[in-house]
Design an enzyme around this catalytic site. Structure first.
Site, mmCIF file in Angstrom:
data_model
loop_
_atom_site.group_PDB
_atom_site.id
_atom_site.type_symbol
_atom_site.label_atom_id
_atom_site.label_comp_id
_atom_site.label_asym_id
_atom_site.label_seq_id
_atom_site.Cartn_x
_atom_site.Cartn_y
_atom_site.Cartn_z
ATOM 1 N N GLY A 13 0.790 -1.226 0.000
ATOM 2 C CA GLY A 13 0.000 0.000 0.000
ATOM 3 C C GLY A 13 0.815 1.266 0.000
ATOM 4 N N ALA A 14 1.837 1.318 -0.867
ATOM 5 C CA ALA A 14 2.770 2.448 -0.832
ATOM 6 C C ALA A 14 2.534 3.460 -1.948
ATOM 7 C CB ALA A 14 4.210 1.929 -0.891
ATOM 8 N N ASN A 67 -7.229 -11.112 -1.356
ATOM 9 C CA ASN A 67 -7.324 -12.387 -2.066
ATOM 10 C C ASN A 67 -6.058 -13.189 -1.801
ATOM 11 O OD1 ASN A 67 -6.605 -14.094 -4.592
ATOM 12 N ND2 ASN A 67 -8.792 -13.722 -4.836
ATOM 13 N N ASN A 91 1.477 -2.159 5.502
ATOM 14 C CA ASN A 91 0.912 -0.817 5.575
ATOM 15 C C ASN A 91 -0.540 -0.730 5.103
ATOM 16 O OD1 ASN A 91 1.125 2.243 5.644
ATOM 17 N ND2 ASN A 91 0.752 1.921 3.465
ATOM 18 N N SER A 145 -3.014 1.990 14.659
ATOM 19 C CA SER A 145 -3.584 3.338 14.682
ATOM 20 C C SER A 145 -3.880 3.732 16.109
ATOM 21 C CB SER A 145 -4.870 3.391 13.853
ATOM 22 O OG SER A 145 -5.550 4.620 14.037
ATOM 23 N N TYR A 159 -13.318 -0.128 12.060
ATOM 24 C CA TYR A 159 -11.905 0.197 11.808
ATOM 25 C C TYR A 159 -11.102 0.149 13.100
ATOM 26 C CZ TYR A 159 -7.800 3.094 10.827
ATOM 27 O OH TYR A 159 -6.516 3.580 10.715
ATOM 28 N N THR A 162 -10.431 -3.362 14.281
ATOM 29 C CA THR A 162 -9.379 -4.069 13.546
ATOM 30 C C THR A 162 -8.000 -3.553 13.916
ATOM 31 O OG1 THR A 162 -9.528 -2.564 11.626
ATOM 32 C CG2 THR A 162 -10.888 -4.555 11.577
ATOM 33 N N LYS A 163 -7.887 -2.247 14.161
ATOM 34 C CA LYS A 163 -6.578 -1.702 14.517
ATOM 35 C C LYS A 163 -6.164 -2.108 15.933
ATOM 36 C CE LYS A 163 -5.370 0.208 10.690
ATOM 37 N NZ LYS A 163 -4.205 -0.299 9.932
ATOM 38 N N ILE A 192 -2.661 12.151 11.180
ATOM 39 C CA ILE A 192 -1.609 12.360 10.181
ATOM 40 C C ILE A 192 -2.273 12.977 8.948
ATOM 41 C CG2 ILE A 192 0.242 11.309 8.852
ATOM 42 C CD1 ILE A 192 0.599 11.015 11.895
#
Length: 254
Positions: A13-14, A67, A91, A145, A159, A162-163, A192
């Site tokens: 995810g960059a 997947n 990430n 997070s 969210y 999950t974090k 951020i």
């Protein structure tokens, strides 16, 4: 701090934000890198050009990491290109949308869990043989997070859950993989700004209210997070494992 020159990095995810800033920091530290992206190759292309200009190896590829087959293929391509994997930066993640308790349906619940947790399982599991084979020890850094610590703002229930799970995942994985010389740590960023996450899901009013309570008096930047991840990655033969570093300007203190 260990020398990162020549270390082999897979980062997910960059394409923008924290992932892009982290990839840039690792390239500038001397790493060879494989950059995963999902929603746009402009950032990875820019990063690959930077690495090439510095005489380092870089490649990038698209994959849907929710997947299992796609994720395994991404990791295999990365390891083949790099000649192994020393450092894994998990990430990928996102809030998807703000939904309150009464609005959450099964499809949304599953999507957020898949994006933030299933991706991490798929990639880490596929990368494990290469990380075990890293001759000087290996390093995994997971993106959690502040929401996983504090519960987050309204509408971020799934969210934040999950974090919070990423924090436990990191501690458990550190215990499980330590015998192979693999360190596992996490970072937990707060507000951020300049990332897709906050550009889409945080209003200026909400950001200003949060900033007013931050002891350092400002929001964070992607570079603030990237520096911390670079440190954790560079300690590939160090003694820090199972830890989470909070990057929030002092608004949340443990």
């Amino acid at each position: 701090m260990g020398n990162l020159s020549g270390k082999k990095v897979l980062i997910t995810g960059a394409e923008q934000g924290i992932g892009k800033a982290t990839a840039k920091a690792l390239i500038e530290a001397g790493c060879d890198i494989y950059i995963h992206y999902f929603s746009g190759e402009e950032g990875p292309k820019e990063l690959a050009a930077l690495a090439t200009s510095l005489g380092q190896k870089a490649a990038y590829g698209h994959a849907d990491l929710t997947n299992e087959v796609d994720a395994a293929k991404c990791v295999s391509l990365a390891a083949e290109f790099l000649g192994g994997i020393d450092i894994l930066i998990n990430n990928v993640g996102g809030i998807i949308a703000r939904k309150w308790m009464g609005e959450i349906d099964q499809a949304f619940w599953k999507t957020v869990i898949d994006v933030n947790m299933t991706t991490m399982l798929n990639v880490t599991q596929s990368a494990l043989p290469y990380l075990k084979a890293a001759k000087d020890g290996a390093s995994i850094v997971n993106l959690a997070s502040l929401a996983g610590r504090s519960g987050g703002h309204s509408g971020s229930l799934v969210y934040s859950t999950t974090k919070g799970a990423v924090l436990t995942w990191t501690r458990s994985l550190a215990a499980e993989l330590g015998q192979y010389g693999i360190r596992v740590n996490a970072v937990a960023p707060g507000l951020i700004l300049g990332t897709r996450f906050h550009n889409v899901h945080t209003t200026k009013e909400s950001a200003d209210e949060t900033i007013s309570a931050i002891p350092l008096g400002r929001a964070g930047t992607a570079e603030d997070v990237a520096r911390t991840i670079r440190f954790l990655a560079s300690e590939y033969d160090g003694f820090i494992s199972g830890a989470t570093i909070d990057i929030n300007g002092g608004i949340y203190r443990m």
